[in-house]
Design an enzyme around this catalytic site. Structure first.
Site, PDB file in Angstrom:
ATOM      1  N   ASP A  53       5.217   0.218  11.898  1.00  0.00           N
ATOM      2  CA  ASP A  53       3.924  -0.370  11.533  1.00  0.00           C
ATOM      3  C   ASP A  53       3.761  -1.795  12.050  1.00  0.00           C
ATOM      4  O   ASP A  53       2.663  -2.351  12.012  1.00  0.00           O
ATOM      5  CB  ASP A  53       3.744  -0.344  10.005  1.00  0.00           C
ATOM      6  N   ARG A 102      -4.313  10.589   4.489  1.00  0.00           N
ATOM      7  CA  ARG A 102      -3.213  11.519   4.766  1.00  0.00           C
ATOM      8  C   ARG A 102      -2.160  11.478   3.655  1.00  0.00           C
ATOM      9  O   ARG A 102      -1.556  12.486   3.311  1.00  0.00           O
ATOM     10  CB  ARG A 102      -2.600  11.118   6.108  1.00  0.00           C
ATOM     11  N   ILE A 162       9.007   6.561  16.426  1.00  0.00           N
ATOM     12  CA  ILE A 162       8.595   7.290  15.216  1.00  0.00           C
ATOM     13  C   ILE A 162       7.354   8.149  15.455  1.00  0.00           C
ATOM     14  O   ILE A 162       7.338   9.326  15.122  1.00  0.00           O
ATOM     15  CB  ILE A 162       8.316   6.314  14.035  1.00  0.00           C
ATOM     16  N   ASP A 210      -3.299  12.407  13.216  1.00  0.00           N
ATOM     17  CA  ASP A 210      -4.259  11.302  13.217  1.00  0.00           C
ATOM     18  C   ASP A 210      -4.034  10.441  14.443  1.00  0.00           C
ATOM     19  O   ASP A 210      -3.332  10.843  15.366  1.00  0.00           O
ATOM     20  CB  ASP A 210      -4.205  10.509  11.908  1.00  0.00           C
ATOM     21  N   LYS A 258       0.841  -1.212   0.000  1.00  0.00           N
ATOM     22  CA  LYS A 258       0.000   0.000   0.000  1.00  0.00           C
ATOM     23  C   LYS A 258       0.867   1.249   0.000  1.00  0.00           C
ATOM     24  O   LYS A 258       0.638   2.178  -0.782  1.00  0.00           O
ATOM     25  CB  LYS A 258      -0.891  -0.013   1.264  1.00  0.00           C
ATOM     26  N   ASN A 259       1.860   1.278   0.894  1.00  0.00           N
ATOM     27  CA  ASN A 259       2.623   2.517   1.069  1.00  0.00           C
ATOM     28  C   ASN A 259       3.567   2.807  -0.091  1.00  0.00           C
ATOM     29  O   ASN A 259       4.162   3.875  -0.144  1.00  0.00           O
ATOM     30  CB  ASN A 259       3.381   2.496   2.398  1.00  0.00           C
TER      31      ASN A 259
HETATM   32  N1  EPU Z   1       7.672  14.162  10.528  1.00  0.00           N
HETATM   33  C1  EPU Z   1       7.822  15.461  10.881  1.00  0.00           C
HETATM   34  N2  EPU Z   1       7.915  16.397   9.899  1.00  0.00           N
HETATM   35  C2  EPU Z   1       7.844  16.069   8.571  1.00  0.00           C
HETATM   36  C3  EPU Z   1       7.673  14.726   8.219  1.00  0.00           C
HETATM   37  C4  EPU Z   1       7.587  13.770   9.220  1.00  0.00           C
HETATM   38  O1  EPU Z   1       7.895  15.795  12.057  1.00  0.00           O
HETATM   39  O2  EPU Z   1       7.933  16.978   7.718  1.00  0.00           O
HETATM   40  C5  EPU Z   1       7.586  13.158  11.591  1.00  0.00           C
HETATM   41  C6  EPU Z   1       6.225  12.517  11.666  1.00  0.00           C
HETATM   42  O3  EPU Z   1       5.344  13.308  12.435  1.00  0.00           O
HETATM   43  C7  EPU Z   1       6.527  11.186  12.296  1.00  0.00           C
HETATM   44  C8  EPU Z   1       7.908  10.856  11.747  1.00  0.00           C
HETATM   45  O4  EPU Z   1       8.454  12.083  11.292  1.00  0.00           O
HETATM   46  O5  EPU Z   1       6.594  11.319  13.665  1.00  0.00           O
HETATM   47  C9  EPU Z   1       7.927   9.846  10.613  1.00  0.00           C
HETATM   48  O6  EPU Z   1       7.136  10.290   9.550  1.00  0.00           O
HETATM   49  P1  EPU Z   1       7.341   9.804   8.046  1.00  0.00           P
HETATM   50  O7  EPU Z   1       7.267  11.019   7.194  1.00  0.00           O
HETATM   51  O8  EPU Z   1       8.538   8.947   7.944  1.00  0.00           O
HETATM   52  O9  EPU Z   1       6.063   8.908   7.836  1.00  0.00           O
HETATM   53  P2  EPU Z   1       4.892   9.084   6.783  1.00  0.00           P
HETATM   54  O10 EPU Z   1       5.476   9.278   5.427  1.00  0.00           O
HETATM   55  O11 EPU Z   1       3.906  10.055   7.266  1.00  0.00           O
HETATM   56  C10 EPU Z   1       4.843   6.546   6.174  1.00  0.00           C
HETATM   57  C11 EPU Z   1       3.800   5.476   6.122  1.00  0.00           C
HETATM   58  C12 EPU Z   1       3.409   5.062   7.529  1.00  0.00           C
HETATM   59  C13 EPU Z   1       4.654   4.569   8.241  1.00  0.00           C
HETATM   60  C14 EPU Z   1       5.722   5.661   8.237  1.00  0.00           C
HETATM   61  C15 EPU Z   1       7.036   5.245   8.852  1.00  0.00           C
HETATM   62  C16 EPU Z   1       2.607   5.974   4.105  1.00  0.00           C
HETATM   63  C17 EPU Z   1       1.340   6.377   3.474  1.00  0.00           C
HETATM   64  N3  EPU Z   1       2.626   5.954   5.426  1.00  0.00           N
HETATM   65  O12 EPU Z   1       4.237   7.654   6.849  1.00  0.00           O
HETATM   66  O13 EPU Z   1       2.502   3.985   7.384  1.00  0.00           O
HETATM   67  O14 EPU Z   1       4.324   4.239   9.568  1.00  0.00           O
HETATM   68  O15 EPU Z   1       5.990   6.067   6.869  1.00  0.00           O
HETATM   69  O16 EPU Z   1       7.525   4.117   8.234  1.00  0.00           O
HETATM   70  O17 EPU Z   1       3.564   5.630   3.431  1.00  0.00           O
HETATM   71  C18 EPU Z   1       0.597   2.665   7.886  1.00  0.00           C
HETATM   72  O18 EPU Z   1       0.737   2.138   6.768  1.00  0.00           O
HETATM   73  O19 EPU Z   1      -0.187   2.187   8.747  1.00  0.00           O
HETATM   74  C19 EPU Z   1       1.384   3.856   8.208  1.00  0.00           C
HETATM   75  C20 EPU Z   1       1.083   4.655   9.203  1.00  0.00           C
END
Ligand code: EPU
Length: 410
Positions: free
Chosen positions: A289, A76, A311, A100, A6-7
């Site tokens: 995850d 998101r 995270i 969220d 999915k991601n």
């Molecule tokens: N963060 C910031 N500032 C930013 C970007 C991120 O503070 O500009 C923080 C976030 O708040 C979080 C941490 O950095 O605390 C990690 O965020 P990241 O950007 O790595 O995660 P994401 O891209 O929002 C994706 C997956 C998540 C998965 C995380 C970590 C998707 C759609 N989502 O989220 O998947 O947990 O990477 O591997 O790709 C899920 O599938 O259930 C899910 C939550």
């Protein structure tokens, strides 16, 4: 057999916006989030079809530039259209997704990186508004943290920017490698995929491509932990086990046996699991995850496990639900001490997010009696064929409410 991640698929769909014409992405899981992303793309002017696991996105010459709150709040990940639309159109307005159930989830690194590439970014009336009327230019960007979403947005902006962009402390997840491979297939110049330094030399335009989504390591890891928790045996195909090295190593430390093949693995647990400590970290660390599955395993292990989440600040939200199943868990900040019990005890529980939902179902398998999990629409967002797969493994499980089909036609 697990399908595509999915991601990854969500971001590959957004990447299709970068080239005029029809890109085809195969091995896409039929889950709610994908259907919502398809609708995001349609509202941006793309023609999108979804047949037999293949999403076909025909992107127009001039895509729309606005993603509304009604879809972004449901997905998101729609924020990943920010980079490609800014690169292609020089302007984009995307609803701010907000936090969220797993945490506050900032956008500061996405914004700081795009700003370095020459964008003006404002936040107004709940929207992130970015413009770069004379185009983006290459820049050196140091991420404070290897954010998956920020790396993807910056990558998708950089492939069409003027000059060379370097992203330092980039995320290294297999899904990042996957999107790099798709972008290279579209004509992008990228080196360093899978390392913490990505170098991108912008090109004037990209062309559509056919690309197959990488296997879903989180779904695969969920089954690995399910086998370990239930003292069972599960063979998982469709994912490279090296993507799960630390997770499978935890299963081995807990007393399980793991056999691997190039694109498959088997987990067998024939004893009560031993307690193991787990600490989540960006890839190649233990995936956040899979934290709910690690908590589930710890809940029925012999001894006390220390589980640390590094995270997301809200990832332990589901612990209260685990307590309803009799799990003995104390949290303190981002740590949880889990004292294992031989059996859990069934109760009605509520899924709070995708992974917690799957974790609660797995914990229910270790509970005496019938466990009822509500809010299963969360699970539908990340796990295709979840009930069928469980039934195939011999679990007595049934779905009591029909899936909420989003009202988008395919
Ligand atoms: N963060 C910031 N500032 C930013 C970007 C991120 O503070 O500009 C923080 C976030 O708040 C979080 C941490 O950095 O605390 C990690 O965020 P990241 O950007 O790595 O995660 P994401 O891209 O929002 C994706 C997956 C998540 C998965 C995380 C970590 C998707 C759609 N989502 O989220 O998947 O947990 O990477 O591997 O790709 C899920 O599938 O259930 C899910 C939550």
């Amino acid at each position: 057999m697990v399908g595509g991640a999915k991601n990854s698929a969500l971001k590959l769909m957004a990447a299709a916006l970068l080239a005029t014409g029809r890109s085809e992405i195969s091995q896409v899981p039929k889950i709610t989030d994908i259907l919502i992303m398809a609708e995001v793309l349609r509202r941006l002017g793309c023609d999108v079809t979804f047949t037999d696991g293949v999403i076909s996105v025909d992107a127009p010459d001039k895509p729309g530039t606005e993603a509304d709150y009604d879809l972004v709040r449901r997905l998101r990940a729609s924020i990943c259209v920010l980079g490609p639309l800014l690169a292609r159109c020089g302007y984009v307005r995307v609803a701010h997704p907000g936090g969220d159930a797993i945490g506050s989830r900032g956008l500061d690194m996405h914004i700081a990186g795009l700003t370095r590439m020459g964008a003006d970014i404002a936040s107004e009336h709940g929207f992130v508004i970015a413009s770069a009327p004379s185009g983006l230019h290459g820049a050196t960007i140091w991420l404070d943290f290897p954010s998956v979403g920020a790396t993807e947005n910056l990558l998708m902006a950089a492939v069409l920017a003027d000059g060379v962009t370097e992203i330092d402390n980039a995320a290294r997840e297999p899904e990042i490698v996957d999107i790099c491979q798709m972008l290279v297939g579209m004509g992008a110049h990228i080196s360093g995929a899978g390392t913490s330094k990505l170098q991108i030399e912008g090109v004037p335009e990209l062309h559509p491509v056919a690309h197959q989504t990488v296997g879903d390591r989180i779904v695969a890891g969920t089954w690995a932990f399910a086998a370990a928790m239930t003292r069972g045996s599960v063979t998982v195909r469709g994912v490279n086990p090296t993507f799960l090295e630390i997770a499978l190593d935890k299963v081995i430390s807990a007393g399980g046996e793991v056999m691997t093949e190039p694109n498959a693995f088997r987990v067998t647990m024939d004893r009560r699991p031993r307690a193991v400590d787990v600490s989540t970290l960006p890839y190649p660390g233990f995936a956040t995850d899979l934290l709910p599955m690690a908590v589930g395993l710890a809940s029925v292990s012999e001894g006390t496990s220390l589980i640390t989440e590094n995270i997301f600040d809200g990832r332990f939200m589901f612990i209260n639900e685990m307590a309803r199943l009799g799990a003995d868990i104390r949290t303190d900040g981002h740590h949880a001490a889990v004292r294992g019990r031989d059996r859990l005890s069934s109760a009605p529980v509520r899924a709070t997010d995708i992974r917690a939902g799957a974790g609660l179902v797995m914990a229910g398998l270790c509970a005496d009696g019938v466990t009822e999990v509500s809010n299963v629409h969360h699970i539908d967002r990340g796990y295709p064929n979840f009930i069928d797969d469980l039934q195939g493994l011999g679990v007595a499980v049934e779905r009591l409410v029909a899936p909420e089909e989003p009202s988008f036609d395919f």
